[in-house]
Design an enzyme around this catalytic site. Structure first.
Site, PDB file in Angstrom:
ATOM      1  N   LYS A   1      31.851  39.600  36.660  1.00  0.00           N
ATOM      2  CA  LYS A   1      31.353  40.131  35.390  1.00  0.00           C
ATOM      3  C   LYS A   1      31.017  39.002  34.425  1.00  0.00           C
ATOM      4  CE  LYS A   1      30.323  42.720  31.917  1.00  0.00           C
ATOM      5  NZ  LYS A   1      31.161  43.646  31.178  1.00  0.00           N
ATOM      6  N   LEU A   2      31.844  37.986  34.402  1.00  0.00           N
ATOM      7  CA  LEU A   2      31.587  36.856  33.508  1.00  0.00           C
ATOM      8  C   LEU A   2      30.356  36.073  33.954  1.00  0.00           C
ATOM      9  CD1 LEU A   2      35.222  35.650  32.775  1.00  0.00           C
ATOM     10  CD2 LEU A   2      33.735  37.075  31.365  1.00  0.00           C
TER      11      LEU A   2
END
Length: 309
Positions: free
Chosen positions: A181-182
């Site tokens: 996600k990052l």
């Protein structure tokens, strides 16, 4: 899915409200009990109940009666505050589906706490803005769960309900989905910085930012670049705040820490953060696309191009 399964949703912000609504409709179609909806500001849960088949939960004790619990909260602090209370209340074999964007280390911490309590923890953050959440077109990133059987109980409530695509990661390390996600959020903030620089270059050089926007549409049609270029061209970042700077900075802090832990260098992120900080300090908590204003000022232009300096 058994029609006796009780599900709950915690956190009804812009993302959580839309996802909870979709899940509530799916549960209704399956003949399951109404979704229990909980939010610290109860009025949001009550508003959702006016339009969707949900039952308003008045406390985390009531949420804890559910078999599958989804959670989408603002930040690490909100997750800590909620899960420290919730996990000790949960029944054995409850499935906790955490959709918040939190640090990978925090996800690992609560996965371990959940396991000690006999609870299964799935880390399922999503990629996509609120408008994609409303249309059920998010991408779900799934890690943890310990078995394909556990995931099989949750996936029908996510795909094609809140999204049309799931990227499945490891069964054991819940942090994998947060790290991915990052990486995704890195691309979002980097695209914003790149487009802001390009739009400013076009305007400052006399070509015009409107022509840069037209070029992006021709060469990169239907892309994220066009979406952000449009916001910058129309200066909608003050009134239409889809992703506020403070939220972006929260995610960038996690990105920077991940890079530090991994030995990676992110110069584009550093440039974005500098511009975001200056906009926040000098103008306000606008949409992250407002970083273009800081670049315009540096080029001798007006922040919103309402006039030339």
């Amino acid at each position: 899915m058994s029609p006796t399964v009780q599900c709950a949703y915690i956190g009804l912000g812009a993302m959580g409200n839309a996802m909870a609504g979709h899940i509530a409709q799916k549960l209704s179609s399956l003949g399951c009990p109404p979704l229990l909806a909980f939010n610290r500001t109860q009025a949001r849960a009550e508003a959702l109940a006016q339009t969707h088949p949900v039952t308003v939960a008045s406390s985390l004790d009531q949420v804890a009666t559910a078999n599958i619990i989804f959670s989408c909260l603002l930040n690490d602090a909100a997750v800590i505050e909620t899960l420290d209370i919730l996990i000790p209340l949960l029944k054995t074999d409850t499935i906790l589906v955490e959709q918040s964007t939190i640090s990978p280390a925090l996800a690992q911490k609560y996965a371990a706490k959940a396991k000690e309590a006999g609870v299964v923890y799935l880390a399922c953050p999503v990629m996509g803005p609120p408008i994609k959440a409303k249309s059920g077109d998010l991408t779900v990133l799934m890690a943890g769960g310990e078995s394909a059987e556990i995931r099989g109980k949750v996936l029908p409530l996510l795909i094609p309900v809140v999204g049309k695509k799931v990227i499945e990661l490891g069964l054991q390390d819940v942090a994998e989905s947060l790290r991915l996600k990052l990486c995704g959020n890195y691309f979002v903030t980097s695209v914003v910085e790149m487009v802001a620089e390009g739009m400013t270059l076009g305007e400052a050089s006399g070509v015009g930012q409107d022509k840069v926007r037209e070029l992006l549409d021709a060469v990169f049609p239907n892309s994220l670049m066009g979406v952000y270029a449009d916001r910058m061209l129309k200066n909608t970042y003050k009134d239409e705040i889809a992703f506020p700077i403070t939220t972006a900075k929260k995610d960038v802090a996690h990105i920077v820490q991940l890079a530090k832990d991994s030995g990676a260098k992110l110069p584009i992120t550093e440039a974005f953060l500098k511009n975001a900080d200056e906009v926040l300090e000098n103008h306000g908590n606008y949409d992250l696309s407002s970083v273009v204003g800081n670049l315009r000022v540096q080029a001798g232009l007006h922040f919103d191009l309402a006039e030339k300096k």
